[in-house]
Design a protein around this motif. Structure first.
Motif: not given
Length: 319
Positions: A121-122, A125-126, A148
């Motif tokens: 998930a990290s 990100e973006g 999501r």
């Protein structure tokens, strides 16, 4: 990282294929390519199966210490040795069934978020991304957020009407509060709930059931909303957008290929700017498409995500 000597559910009775981690240079090359595929994509459609949770140490398809500690009394009394078998066991009474259901919901709710989920998930990100999963242990929505994800098979932290008579699902602790308080172990060692406290539908008063796919699974308000969000994500990026979508398949079993694997392959074939990557400890399946658009990593998902995490930023600059 999961013990590689253990088999994922999709490889029951089979030998593990050669592992990419056995060849460090090949493994590093493939991880680098996967990192670039993620970086190059305008959006990532992630398909997550049982292997992802197994990589976290949450093996629901084999007898484990966790099963013995939390659910062993049910297994010994009723003759099963895994959580998965218990979910589909025909109990003698609803009082025994519901004692087991509540123990399972409490178990999955209390499991820490697995590091592979958290780190993936990290890493995303973006980046525009959406996750479809067949897992019902609640790890995916905790990692990626409710907006999501499409929980195709449901989530054991929710209950539904057993019929179902309407389209709502309910958080298990609220819907089964009275039953949870009434759980007691009888002289035979079998946990039961009080028959007067069985969770019942607020609309029709029939019994409730865990929100996990069976013949009466509730494809109701939450499920349809998630489906529409997933379809909207694909439409924006494949039809209205650039088509540069990475289909990232992680630990998907061959028990239900029509949910994630085959739709991913179909969309890949119809969208020439899309790419596909599969990470799986126990399978080497690849779509019938050129290798320049697809990648298969035969390795523990935890090892792959850890390698991506440790090298984040390194591969993106190398073209």
């Amino acid at each position: 990282m999961a013990d590689p000597s253990r088999l994922y559910v999709q490889t029951l009775g089979q030998e593990l294929p050669p592992q990419d981690t056995a060849a460090p240079s090949l493994f590093a090359e493939k991880v680098g390519r996967l990192a670039r595929m993620i970086d190059d994509a305008d959006a990532v459609a992630v398909g997550i199966g049982s292997g992802m949770s197994t990589a976290c140490g949450y093996d629901f398809y084999h007898g484990t210490e966790l099963f013995e500690e939390r659910l062993g009394a049910f297994g010994r009394a009723h003759g099963f040795s895994t959580l998965f078998d218990g979910l589909y066991h025909v109990f003698s009474t609803p009082e025994e069934q519901w004692a087991f259901n509540l123990a399972v919901s409490g178990l999955v709710e209390g499991l820490p978020l697995g590091a592979p989920y958290e780190r993936l998930a990290s890493l995303l990100e973006g980046k525009e991304h959406f996750v479809i999963t067949t897992n019902v242990d609640g790890q995916v929505p905790r990692a990626f957020g409710p907006g999501r994800v499409w929980l195709f098979q449901g989530d054991l932290r929710y209950l539904q009407c057993v019929q179902p008579c309407h389209g709502a699902v309910y958080p298990w602790r609220e819907a089964a509060a009275a039953a949870l308080e009434s759980v007691a172990t009888g002289p035979d060692g079998v946990p039961r709930v009080d028959g007067e406290a069985l969770p019942r539908c607020p609309e029709c008063n029939w019994l409730m059931a865990p929100w996990a796919r069976d013949v009466n699974f509730c494809e109701g308000d939450m499920w349809r909303g998630q489906k529409e969000a997933y379809e909207g994500f694909l439409r924006r990026h494949l039809v209205e957008g650039s088509g540069r979508v990475l289909f990232l398949e992680l630990g998907v079993s061959s028990m239900t290929p029509a949910i994630i694997k085959m739709p991913f392959w179909s969309m890949l074939a119809k969208n020439p700017r899309s790419t596909y990557a599969c990470v799986n400890l126990g399978e080497e399946s690849a779509p019938p498409i050129g290798a320049e658009r697809s990648l298969t990593l035969t390795a523990d998902i935890g090892a792959v995500v850890d390698a991506l995490w440790a090298s984040r930023g390194r591969y993106a600059a190398v073209r």
